[in-house]
Write an enzyme that holds these catalytic residues in place. Structure first.
Site, PDB file in Angstrom:
ATOM      1  N   ARG A  13       0.801  -1.220   0.000  1.00  0.00           N
ATOM      2  CA  ARG A  13       0.000   0.000   0.000  1.00  0.00           C
ATOM      3  C   ARG A  13       0.838   1.277   0.000  1.00  0.00           C
ATOM      4  O   ARG A  13       0.316   2.330  -0.344  1.00  0.00           O
ATOM      5  CB  ARG A  13      -0.948  -0.005   1.210  1.00  0.00           C
ATOM      6  CG  ARG A  13      -1.934  -1.147   1.157  1.00  0.00           C
ATOM      7  CD  ARG A  13      -3.055  -1.009   2.174  1.00  0.00           C
ATOM      8  NE  ARG A  13      -3.931  -2.164   2.104  1.00  0.00           N
ATOM      9  CZ  ARG A  13      -3.857  -3.220   2.905  1.00  0.00           C
ATOM     10  NH1 ARG A  13      -2.950  -3.243   3.860  1.00  0.00           N
ATOM     11  NH2 ARG A  13      -4.684  -4.233   2.775  1.00  0.00           N
ATOM     12  N   VAL A  14       2.088   1.204   0.427  1.00  0.00           N
ATOM     13  CA  VAL A  14       2.906   2.425   0.457  1.00  0.00           C
ATOM     14  C   VAL A  14       4.256   2.259  -0.227  1.00  0.00           C
ATOM     15  O   VAL A  14       4.907   3.239  -0.538  1.00  0.00           O
ATOM     16  CB  VAL A  14       3.147   2.913   1.914  1.00  0.00           C
ATOM     17  CG1 VAL A  14       1.854   3.335   2.563  1.00  0.00           C
ATOM     18  CG2 VAL A  14       3.846   1.864   2.741  1.00  0.00           C
TER      19      VAL A  14
END
Length: 550
Positions: free
Chosen positions: A409-410
């Site tokens: 997600r990052v």
């Protein structure tokens, strides 16, 4: 309230009356007195009022103890590592309790009339009526730079037969995670050296990326490969072993030593033979060690192998403490068990030192069921997951990463531009390949375009196969993936892909080192570098006997 007066010899009536009068004045009239004779105190008095003890005996003075009021309690029951204590009204949650014989316990249950304590070591000396006391201390682990390269237990004590570790600082096992204002966004990559991960599920420093899958699908291998790839990267590593076989840990340590990785790695061991308390504490010890280096502005990688066993150890402790159980017999706070651990992984801003802790927790699933209680809990806490599938593993895909169910997600914010340039099209190639592969099973006749896409997808998928102990540098990964997504493998038989890759890498390193240096230095694929790479690939394929047309 019971008052116990202990002395080496019987007190006179006058002495006893004087003591009673003094205590009644201080504690009130509701006192019952009991006199004990104990020759071992040598002289003087020890007075216990409820859970308080004033020890003014000669033995205490000879032992170097000051005359002071202590909070004590008596053991009412003991079994399976759980000690139930009467008294200790002032005890705090998480406080260390002195169980005698240099043994300690951790106060976890604070009931109205008793305290539930988890013994941190073997305490065979305890029996009903044994006297224990508060220490006033919260559990901590001694840490210094010398802990690097060592194997320690959940209390920070060495297990490798080496010297005792000199402590520069005692780090608390339980600690509040840094707040939002102390953090900065993830922007620096944590390279794993594994093509499939760095290309499609990139991890950044300060991220929490879950490694999840069934037993024997290569979860630990991905984690250890990441540790091996940190050599020369300025990253300290902490490997936390929870509930694993002792033989597996010995093998892991031998591999890390052989590859020189123990020079920047600490192992925290709580194997299957360790007590449930030690298995419960080990991950917190690991992150406490990591926080020591974080405070010095360094980057740290922590592997928790695995949190399924950690949750099971906590469940065992909670059930023995008679805490109410919930889903799958886990206590209600099992989510908080892992959230307060994993939230301590972060990347601090410059004002707070600029260091980072990257966490790679491992979760074992049963029959690929990611919807079970503990897996869903940890998935919701982490910033993505690497999902390893047993079916892919059995088909010979190593690492057995299911790209469809895996996500970061990052980490893409921290991915090198060169990797983004080549891997963006690879994700598309694999997505189309999976869709067509499923469709082609029901179709007897396929057009040439579909066949070409399937052939390309098979080769792109095959190029992602990689031994966990042979990590590749970013530039090396980029030149390999560039070849796969741009069709340079289309005329090579699938069984020869691995051989082609090895020869191609050697060719690039020997003849075109400038290409690798440009990618490393610039962080992106320049137009002239891309042209040089295309020419190098064309020249290599034209002279290779692995290409079908040659």
């Amino acid at each position: 309230m019971l008052v116990t007066i202990t002395s080496a010899s019987k007190l006179s009536a006058g002495q006893l009356e004087k003591i009673k009068k003094t205590l009644t004045k201080k504690y009130g009239n509701d006192l019952s007195f009991e006199e004990k004779i104990d020759m071992s105190v040598l002289g003087g008095l020890s007075i216990q009022v409820g859970s308080e003890v004033i020890d003014a005996t000669l033995k205490a003075k000879l032992d170097g103890r000051k005359v002071e009021k202590e909070s004590v309690g008596r053991v009412t029951s003991f079994g399976d590592g759980i000690v139930t204590i009467e008294g200790l009204q002032d005890a705090q949650a998480g406080e260390l309790i002195d169980l005698g014989n240099d043994r300690k316990g951790l106060a976890l249950n604070l009931d109205k009339d008793q305290v539930g304590v988890v013994a941190l070591d073997r305490v065979e000396h305890l029996k009903a009526g044994s006297l224990v006391k508060r220490t006033g201390k919260i559990l901590s682990v001694p840490v210094s730079d010398k802990i690097i390269g060592r194997v320690v237990d959940a209390l920070g004590l060495p297990l490798d037969g080496g010297d005792e570790i000199e402590a520069d600082k005692n780090m608390l096992l339980e600690r509040v995670a840094p707040g939002v204002m102390a953090r900065q966004s993830v922007s620096v990559p944590m390279q794993t050296g594994i093509k499939a991960v760095d290309a499609m599920i990139p991890i950044g420093r300060g991220q929490r990326e879950l490694i999840i899958g069934d037993r024997q699908t290569g979860k630990t291998a991905v984690a250890l490969g990441t540790i091996l790839n940190q050599q020369g990267q300025g990253v300290k590593c902490v490997y936390v072993c929870v509930g694993q076989k002792g033989s597996s840990l010995a093998q892991t340590k031998a591999i890390l030593e052989e590859r020189g990785a123990m020079e920047y790695t600490t192992i925290v061991s709580a194997t299957a033979s360790a007590t449930a308390a030690q298995q419960f504490l080990a991950p917190y010890t690991g992150v406490a060690i990591a926080e020591y280096f974080l405070e010095k502005g360094e980057d740290v990688l922590v592997i928790y192998d695995d949190l399924t066993k950690h949750a099971q150890a906590y469940r065992e402790i909670s059930l023995l403490l008679r805490r109410p159980s919930g889903r799958e017999a886990y206590p209600g706070d099992v989510f908080y068990l892992h959230s307060r651990l994993l939230e301590r992984a972060c990347r601090l801003n410059k004002k707070h030192g600029g260091g980072s802790i990257t966490a790679l927790p491992i979760i074992e699933t049963q029959a690929n069921d990611v919807s079970a209680y503990i897996p869903t809990n940890v998935i919701s806490i982490t910033d993505g997951q690497i999902y390893l599938e047993s079916d892919l593993f059995n088909k010979g895909m190593r690492p057995a990463i299911n790209v469809g169910l895996s996500v970061s997600r990052v980490g893409s914010s921290a991915q090198k531009k060169a990797m983004k340039q080549v891997a963006g099209s690879m994700k598309l190639e694999l997505a189309q390949f999976r869709e067509l592969e499923a469709f082609s099973q029901f179709a007897s006749d396929l057009d040439d375009k579909t066949k070409a896409q399937l052939e390309r997808g098979v080769r792109v998928n095959d190029i992602l196969k990689q031994g966990w102990d042979v990590p590749l540098k970013v530039a090396e990964q980029v030149v390999i993936i560039f070849a796969a997504v741009n069709g340079y493998l289309d005329k090579i038989e699938v069984e020869n892909i691995g051989k082609w890759e090895g020869l191609y890498l050697d060719h690039i390193k020997d003849e075109h080192q400038a290409i690798l240096e440009s990618i490393t230095k610039e962080g992106k694929l320049l137009d002239e570098t891309k042209a040089d790479l295309e020419k190098a690939l064309a020249d290599f394929n034209s002279g290779s006997n692995l290409v079908k047309d040659n």
